[in-house]
Design an enzyme around this catalytic site. Sequence first.
Site, PDB file in Angstrom:
ATOM      1  CE  LYS A  64       4.972  73.140 -40.672  1.00  0.00           C
ATOM      2  NZ  LYS A  64       3.931  74.307 -41.200  1.00  0.00           N
ATOM      3  CD  GLU A  99       2.560  82.875 -40.127  1.00  0.00           C
ATOM      4  OE1 GLU A  99       1.704  81.905 -39.800  1.00  0.00           O
ATOM      5  OE2 GLU A  99       3.508  82.618 -40.871  1.00  0.00           O
ATOM      6  CD  GLU A 153       4.142  72.815 -44.814  1.00  0.00           C
ATOM      7  OE1 GLU A 153       4.960  74.263 -44.467  1.00  0.00           O
ATOM      8  OE2 GLU A 153       4.317  72.535 -45.812  1.00  0.00           O
ATOM      9  CD  GLU A 180       8.646  76.171 -48.701  1.00  0.00           C
ATOM     10  OE1 GLU A 180       8.372  76.820 -47.658  1.00  0.00           O
ATOM     11  OE2 GLU A 180       8.282  75.017 -49.126  1.00  0.00           O
TER      12      GLU A 180
END
Length: 395
Positions: free
Chosen positions: A139, A198, A242, A378
């Site tokens: 990733k 987050e 992911e 995105e």
Amino acid sequence: MSAMSTSTVDRCTGPLDRYRPGTGFYFSTPAGRALVARGVRARLAAGPPDAVSREAAALLRRTGRPDALLVGAIPFEGTAGARLHLPHTVHYGPSVAGGADRPARGPAPRQVRPVPEPAAYAAAVAEALERLSAGPLRKLVLARRLCVESGAPVDVRRLLRALARRDPAAYAFATDLPGGEPDLPGGGPRTLVGASPELLVAKRGERVVSNPLAGSRPRAADPEEDRRRSGELMASAKDLYEHAVVVDAVARALRPYCRRLTVPDRPSPVATATMWHLSTRITGELADPSVSSLALAAALHPTPAVCGEPEPLARAAIRELEPAGRGFYTGTVGWCDAAGDGEWVVAIRCAEVRDRETTLYAGAGIVAGSTPDAELAETAAKFRTMLHALGEGLE
């Protein structure tokens, strides 16, 4: 947030009213609590994670005050560039209440410059996909920015209020950064401001919580379409993979510190004002409750949610494929008290503000199955958090 009972603490009705860019730090939580810290009593020397954690603990002990706080930010590159300090005063109170979805009506932009240009960002994603296919990179997160020049100085406090009102479920923050030179032409405070969804890590006593997010879809105005997008995200093999890469890395980093760690089998969808995310809330009990939240944050940062996996290969690729350093974007912002309790969030959905210039940041996680167009879209959706707060109708 830890309670304080000394003269430096004022449990006021509006901490944001006391916040001043250039001399302050603001942090609010989805639970409705906020703190604002003002002044610099002592600044922590930057350095390797272990040294920073030890010096932070020693600095807090030397105050002789159980209510002492360390606040600030750590950049993407790590604690060697940390901007952490003990403030003179700390004020607590309720955070800004959620309200009508209104832009901040900020100054109109004179210039908007994407860095890199969209086509160049898409090309970087294509290059990342080639590297992923060759292995062993699993990733990679690639970021881009929008540089907005306004016709008048940006009101950071109004921007912060707009962010907090629109996304009460986020952690709103503002912290001073190095580089502001108020005595130079065009100078002034340099501030990192944002509303992060987050939580990197929170620690209270022996309890530790981390809430990694990875895998995203833009929100839709139509409720039925919005629900469809949430369901699509939960069914996406690409996004679930992911997300799993991030959760595995966070659990791996926390496990050595915990006698018990609980990791849910599947993520849940969580929504911000602009995005759906896959979310996993990881909880644990520390084997040694004296381990500080700052030490845990340093051990976790950066997660694959903002860097990639394996981390060394991802960092190297980011340096090659992104046109400029990230600074404090995708770093961590938060606080730690004398008991080691504290909260640290990932510095996303944020911007750096200095006078008339605002630099917005957004990134996307690239894994097998990603496409350049989708990742570009995105990042455009993620920019909307800050653009709306700025009052600009830009994409």
